[in-house]
Write a protein that holds these residues in place. Sequence first.
Motif, PDB file in Angstrom:
ATOM      1  N   ILE A 168      -5.450  -6.368   0.367  1.00  0.00           N
ATOM      2  CA  ILE A 168      -5.695  -5.668  -0.897  1.00  0.00           C
ATOM      3  C   ILE A 168      -4.393  -5.448  -1.661  1.00  0.00           C
ATOM      4  CG2 ILE A 168      -6.634  -3.572  -1.959  1.00  0.00           C
ATOM      5  CD1 ILE A 168      -8.760  -5.219  -0.604  1.00  0.00           C
ATOM      6  N   ILE A 169      -3.353  -4.996  -0.953  1.00  0.00           N
ATOM      7  CA  ILE A 169      -2.088  -4.639  -1.614  1.00  0.00           C
ATOM      8  C   ILE A 169      -0.896  -5.270  -0.880  1.00  0.00           C
ATOM      9  CG2 ILE A 169      -2.858  -2.475  -2.674  1.00  0.00           C
ATOM     10  CD1 ILE A 169      -1.558  -1.093  -0.115  1.00  0.00           C
ATOM     11  N   PRO A 170      -0.848  -6.589  -0.731  1.00  0.00           N
ATOM     12  CA  PRO A 170       0.230  -7.212   0.053  1.00  0.00           C
ATOM     13  C   PRO A 170       1.634  -6.888  -0.439  1.00  0.00           C
ATOM     14  CG  PRO A 170      -0.941  -8.836  -1.283  1.00  0.00           C
ATOM     15  CD  PRO A 170      -1.747  -7.586  -1.336  1.00  0.00           C
ATOM     16  N   ASN A 171       1.831  -6.927  -1.755  1.00  0.00           N
ATOM     17  CA  ASN A 171       3.172  -6.655  -2.287  1.00  0.00           C
ATOM     18  C   ASN A 171       3.587  -5.208  -2.056  1.00  0.00           C
ATOM     19  OD1 ASN A 171       3.496  -9.296  -3.223  1.00  0.00           O
ATOM     20  ND2 ASN A 171       2.482  -8.834  -5.173  1.00  0.00           N
ATOM     21  N   ASP A 172       2.633  -4.287  -2.162  1.00  0.00           N
ATOM     22  CA  ASP A 172       2.937  -2.874  -1.905  1.00  0.00           C
ATOM     23  C   ASP A 172       3.341  -2.657  -0.450  1.00  0.00           C
ATOM     24  OD1 ASP A 172       2.325  -1.422  -4.453  1.00  0.00           O
ATOM     25  OD2 ASP A 172       0.386  -2.363  -4.167  1.00  0.00           O
ATOM     26  N   ILE A 173       2.693  -3.365   0.455  1.00  0.00           N
ATOM     27  CA  ILE A 173       3.054  -3.205   1.875  1.00  0.00           C
ATOM     28  C   ILE A 173       4.458  -3.727   2.126  1.00  0.00           C
ATOM     29  CG2 ILE A 173       2.534  -4.024   4.209  1.00  0.00           C
ATOM     30  CD1 ILE A 173      -0.349  -3.588   3.692  1.00  0.00           C
ATOM     31  N   LEU A 174       4.824  -4.813   1.490  1.00  0.00           N
ATOM     32  CA  LEU A 174       6.197  -5.309   1.617  1.00  0.00           C
ATOM     33  C   LEU A 174       7.197  -4.255   1.135  1.00  0.00           C
ATOM     34  CD1 LEU A 174       5.765  -8.998   0.422  1.00  0.00           C
ATOM     35  CD2 LEU A 174       6.491  -8.256   2.703  1.00  0.00           C
ATOM     36  N   LYS A 228      -7.868   1.808  -8.520  1.00  0.00           N
ATOM     37  CA  LYS A 228      -6.518   2.345  -8.347  1.00  0.00           C
ATOM     38  C   LYS A 228      -6.490   3.440  -7.276  1.00  0.00           C
ATOM     39  CE  LYS A 228      -2.616   4.429 -10.787  1.00  0.00           C
ATOM     40  NZ  LYS A 228      -2.427   5.519  -9.805  1.00  0.00           N
ATOM     41  N   VAL A 229      -7.522   4.277  -7.232  1.00  0.00           N
ATOM     42  CA  VAL A 229      -7.516   5.363  -6.265  1.00  0.00           C
ATOM     43  C   VAL A 229      -7.522   4.811  -4.837  1.00  0.00           C
ATOM     44  CG1 VAL A 229     -10.055   5.635  -6.241  1.00  0.00           C
ATOM     45  CG2 VAL A 229      -8.586   7.563  -5.597  1.00  0.00           C
ATOM     46  N   TYR A 230      -8.231   3.707  -4.608  1.00  0.00           N
ATOM     47  CA  TYR A 230      -8.229   3.090  -3.280  1.00  0.00           C
ATOM     48  C   TYR A 230      -6.867   2.468  -2.983  1.00  0.00           C
ATOM     49  CZ  TYR A 230      -9.518   0.333   0.769  1.00  0.00           C
ATOM     50  OH  TYR A 230      -9.554  -0.206   2.040  1.00  0.00           O
ATOM     51  N   ASN A 231      -6.288   1.800  -3.983  1.00  0.00           N
ATOM     52  CA  ASN A 231      -4.956   1.214  -3.791  1.00  0.00           C
ATOM     53  C   ASN A 231      -3.928   2.285  -3.450  1.00  0.00           C
ATOM     54  OD1 ASN A 231      -6.165  -1.169  -4.463  1.00  0.00           O
ATOM     55  ND2 ASN A 231      -5.101  -1.459  -6.401  1.00  0.00           N
ATOM     56  N   ASP A 232      -3.994   3.422  -4.155  1.00  0.00           N
ATOM     57  CA  ASP A 232      -3.057   4.516  -3.893  1.00  0.00           C
ATOM     58  C   ASP A 232      -3.210   5.040  -2.464  1.00  0.00           C
ATOM     59  OD1 ASP A 232      -2.148   4.285  -6.476  1.00  0.00           O
ATOM     60  OD2 ASP A 232      -3.255   6.013  -7.242  1.00  0.00           O
ATOM     61  N   VAL A 233      -4.458   5.173  -2.024  1.00  0.00           N
ATOM     62  CA  VAL A 233      -4.719   5.626  -0.653  1.00  0.00           C
ATOM     63  C   VAL A 233      -4.193   4.604   0.350  1.00  0.00           C
ATOM     64  CG1 VAL A 233      -6.584   5.943   1.037  1.00  0.00           C
ATOM     65  CG2 VAL A 233      -6.656   7.149  -1.146  1.00  0.00           C
ATOM     66  N   ALA A 234      -4.408   3.325   0.065  1.00  0.00           N
ATOM     67  CA  ALA A 234      -3.930   2.274   0.968  1.00  0.00           C
ATOM     68  C   ALA A 234      -2.412   2.301   1.092  1.00  0.00           C
ATOM     69  CB  ALA A 234      -4.403   0.909   0.461  1.00  0.00           C
ATOM     70  N   VAL A 235      -1.720   2.533  -0.019  1.00  0.00           N
ATOM     71  CA  VAL A 235      -0.255   2.632   0.009  1.00  0.00           C
ATOM     72  C   VAL A 235       0.173   3.853   0.830  1.00  0.00           C
ATOM     73  CG1 VAL A 235       1.814   3.053  -1.372  1.00  0.00           C
ATOM     74  CG2 VAL A 235       0.105   1.411  -2.158  1.00  0.00           C
ATOM     75  N   GLU A 236      -0.448   4.985   0.562  1.00  0.00           N
ATOM     76  CA  GLU A 236      -0.105   6.225   1.270  1.00  0.00           C
ATOM     77  C   GLU A 236      -0.290   6.074   2.781  1.00  0.00           C
ATOM     78  OE1 GLU A 236      -1.679  10.884   1.505  1.00  0.00           O
ATOM     79  OE2 GLU A 236      -2.326   9.583  -0.140  1.00  0.00           O
ATOM     80  N   LEU A 237      -1.395   5.474   3.179  1.00  0.00           N
ATOM     81  CA  LEU A 237      -1.684   5.334   4.602  1.00  0.00           C
ATOM     82  C   LEU A 237      -0.842   4.236   5.247  1.00  0.00           C
ATOM     83  CD1 LEU A 237      -5.541   5.893   4.654  1.00  0.00           C
ATOM     84  CD2 LEU A 237      -3.683   7.536   5.016  1.00  0.00           C
ATOM     85  N   SER A 238      -0.494   3.225   4.498  1.00  0.00           N
ATOM     86  CA  SER A 238       0.415   2.195   5.011  1.00  0.00           C
ATOM     87  C   SER A 238       1.785   2.802   5.284  1.00  0.00           C
ATOM     88  CB  SER A 238       0.529   1.034   4.016  1.00  0.00           C
ATOM     89  OG  SER A 238      -0.704   0.371   3.860  1.00  0.00           O
ATOM     90  N   MET A 239       2.254   3.669   4.383  1.00  0.00           N
ATOM     91  CA  MET A 239       3.527   4.349   4.581  1.00  0.00           C
ATOM     92  C   MET A 239       3.491   5.205   5.838  1.00  0.00           C
ATOM     93  SD  MET A 239       6.000   3.818   2.316  1.00  0.00           S
ATOM     94  CE  MET A 239       6.956   5.335   2.166  1.00  0.00           C
ATOM     95  N   ALA A 240       2.417   5.969   6.005  1.00  0.00           N
ATOM     96  CA  ALA A 240       2.286   6.825   7.187  1.00  0.00           C
ATOM     97  C   ALA A 240       2.268   5.991   8.457  1.00  0.00           C
ATOM     98  CB  ALA A 240       1.011   7.665   7.081  1.00  0.00           C
ATOM     99  N   THR A 241       1.548   4.880   8.428  1.00  0.00           N
ATOM    100  CA  THR A 241       1.450   4.008   9.594  1.00  0.00           C
ATOM    101  C   THR A 241       2.810   3.425   9.966  1.00  0.00           C
ATOM    102  OG1 THR A 241      -0.845   3.449   9.062  1.00  0.00           O
ATOM    103  CG2 THR A 241       0.345   1.911  10.468  1.00  0.00           C
TER     104      THR A 241
END
Length: 328
Positions: free
Chosen positions: A285-291, A244-257
């Motif tokens: 890793i998190i396709p739905n979150d990126i959408l 989960k901690v990696y997923n959360d980081v991936a979401v945070e950085l995807s938002m920033a990007t």
Amino acid sequence: MATKSFSRQSSVSDQLITFKDVLNPRSDFDQLERLILSNLDEKEKICLKDFKKYIVKGEGVWVLDQQILDFVAGLLEHRSLNLDIRVKLLRLLAAAALRDDFWSFLQMDRKNRTLMRFPNLFENLTVEEQKGVALFLVNTFSTPQGADWLMYGSTWKLDEETETSNVKITAKVAGYSLVSYTPSLQEYGSALIYNIALKETKALSVPKNKYTEEDLPTVDLDYGTVSNQDIMETRESTQFVTLKVYNDVAVELSMATLKYIKKTKNPPEEVLYRCMKSLVKFSYIIPNDILHCVAMVQVDLDTLIPGNSARIDAEMKMLKAKLIKSTE
């Protein structure tokens, strides 16, 4: 744009990014020495001398001990000191981070966490301090041990009420840097996000037809380190599941990007490429979150991305295919 260098491979075709040419340890140390030498006691002068042996003269990490770590911590923590002292020190740490043996100095800091507590203050630092912090963290990716230290996910206490982790602070610095209005910070931030995205990830490989609440307990799963290439080349029938901690980081950085892409007119090709490369990795890793992130930021990637360069177009094609596949 700062001159990047490639340190070590994270997969067959990709290498993590560090910045060596923007640093001049001898000059930075001479300036630091002029700023603080007259105010040091004898023990502190010895610490400074030993620090120089490592930073400038290239002696082994054995010269760095707990006293030097405490000395460095004191310079970072005392906000009443001249700003330039912290800036020069951070640049020296960025140079030290490029050394293969520096990770053992980082390990000394497991009790007080000074070397991560200061970056945690990122949004309250001056731009010059921010540049020093971002440069230090991105160069720490130069060794596998340094990268593991940055990506350490176990929590520790900032104070009695607040917990954080190294990876949360690393992601915070990366995201803030990329969406800043300072080109060099955007450069370092994009490199940090790129390095985080391309680093080997601990994950479970799960057959998609078993990825349900009922079937998961019946599957024999292997949890271990998975390379970027393994994830990118995985069969469509397989889903990688990360912590989960990696997923959360991936979401945070995807938002920033995505925010950077939306707000930046004519972004440098190299920075935009790192952003797209990172989004592609996260999409596995998190396709739905990126959408969801794309919808929240309200960014039209089809308008902003194509035509910047052939390699960016290739990443856009991969991202689009992966996101479309996730909705089927």
